[in-house]
Design a protein around this motif. Structure first.
Motif, short mmCIF file in Angstrom:
data_model
loop_
_atom_site.label_atom_id
_atom_site.label_comp_id
_atom_site.label_asym_id
_atom_site.label_seq_id
_atom_site.Cartn_x
_atom_site.Cartn_y
_atom_site.Cartn_z
N ILE A 129 73.74 20.76 60.74
CA ILE A 129 72.65 21.53 61.36
C ILE A 129 71.79 22.19 60.29
N GLY A 192 70.92 18.84 65.52
CA GLY A 192 69.99 19.84 65.00
C GLY A 192 68.56 19.36 65.05
N VAL A 196 66.90 21.93 67.36
CA VAL A 196 66.20 22.91 66.54
C VAL A 196 64.71 22.58 66.42
#
Length: 257
Positions: A129, A192, A196
Motif C-alpha cells: 500500500i 492501494g 487510494v
C-alpha cells in the motif's frame, strides 16, 4: 503504466529476497543479514526524512500540524501492531552474534512457523500500500520508496528463512512459504492503486504514514540491534554501511530529478 510500476516494484521486493536466500549458504546468509541491517537503516531513514516527508509537507493545501499528528499516530500504530506480533522484523536468529539461546529460532517461529509468516504477510501487505501511494504521487517518489522497501525486505526475508530452517522447515519449504508471503505486497499494491487512487487529497497523509513505518522500523528495530559493544573494525563497518544507505538514496534521488 502506474499500476505496472506498482506490480513490478512489489513483485521484485517479494521475489528478490527469496532468490538471495536460495542462492547462498547458511553461514553466508547469517553474515549478510548483519550488513544489510546497517544498509537498510541508512536507506529507510534517508528515504523517510530526506525524500518522502519533504514531499508530503510541500504538497499544496497541507497543514503541518495535521501532518505531524499523522506522524505521531503512525508511529504509535506500528508500535501497537508489533505488540500484537502483526508487524514482525525477523532479523534475529541463532548465530547472528546476539548470543541467542538454543531453540531461539523455534520459539520465534512458533507453532508450525505460521506466526512468522502471518506477521510477515501483514508487513508486506502494508509495504505494498505504501509503494502504491508513493507511485500515485510521482514515479520518482515511487521508485525511491520502493528502493527503501526492497532493501529492507531482503534482510527481513533472509532472517525469516534462517528462523524457519532452524525451526525444522526444509530449505525448500521455507523459501516457498516466504515467497508466498512476499506476494501479499503485490496484493497490497494493487488494492492501494484502486482504493487510494480515488482520494488524492489523502496522499500527503499516506506519505507521512509511510515515513512513520520507515522511521519506526529503523529506530525501534534496526538501530537497537547495532547498539552493542563491538570491535572497532565492526563498528566502522556498521557506520560505512549506514553511510552507503544514505548515499544510495541521495544519489538515486538526484539522478531521478
Amino acid at each position: 503504466m502506474t499500476l505496472l510500476y506498482i506490480v513490478a516494484a512489489t513483485l521484485i521486493g517479494g521475489v528478490l529476497s527469496v532468490v538471495i536466500a536460495a542462492s547462498m549458504t547458511f553461514a553466508v546468509l547469517g553474515k549478510l543479514v548483519k550488513h544489510l541491517v546497517s544498509l537498510s537503516t541508512g536507506v529507510l531513514l534517508a528515504t523517510a526524512l530526506l525524500h518522502v516527508l519533504p514531499e508530503a509537507f510541500e504538497a499544496p493545501g497541507t497543514d503541518a500540524h495535521a501532518l505531524f499528528t499523522t506522524l505521531l499516530v503512525g508511529l504509535l500504530f506500528f508500535f501497537l501492531l508489533e505488540k500484537a506480533e502483526l508487524y514482525r522484523h525477523a532479523h534475529h536468529h541463532e548465530g547472528d552474534g546476539h548470543e541467542h539461546h538454543h531453540h531461539f529460532d523455534a520459539e520465534q517461529a512458533g507453532r508450525g512457523g505460521f506466526s512468522v509468516l502471518v506477521g510477515d504477510s501483514i508487513h508486506n501487505f502494508c509495504d505494498g500500500i505504501i509503494i502504491a501511494a508513493a507511485f500515485l504521487v510521482s514515479p520518482e517518489l515511487g521508485a525511491t520508496t520502493s528502493l527503501a522497501v526492497i532493501l529492507h525486505e531482503i534482510p527481513q526475508e533472509v532472517g525469516d528463512t534462517i528462523v524457519l530452517i532452524n525451526a525444522g522447515f526444509s530449505r525448500r519449504k521455507a523459501l516457498l512459504y516466504n515467497a508466498a508471503s512476499g506476494l501479499t505486497a503485490v496484493v497490497g499494491g494493487v488494492l492501494g492503486y484502486f482504493v487510494v487512487g480515488a482520494w488524492q487529497e489523502l496522499f500527503p497523509y499516506l506519505l507521512v504514514v509511510a515515513s512513520s513505518s520507515f522511521i519506526y522500523v529503523a529506530v525501534a528495530d534496526l538501530i537497537p540491534q547495532m547498539q552493542r559493544h563491538l570491535p572497532w573494525r565492526e563498528m566502522l563497518a556498521q557506520i560505512a554501511w549506514i553511510g552507503a544507505g544514505l548515499l544510495l538514496v541521495s544519489s538515486a534521488t538526484h539522478l531521478m530529478h
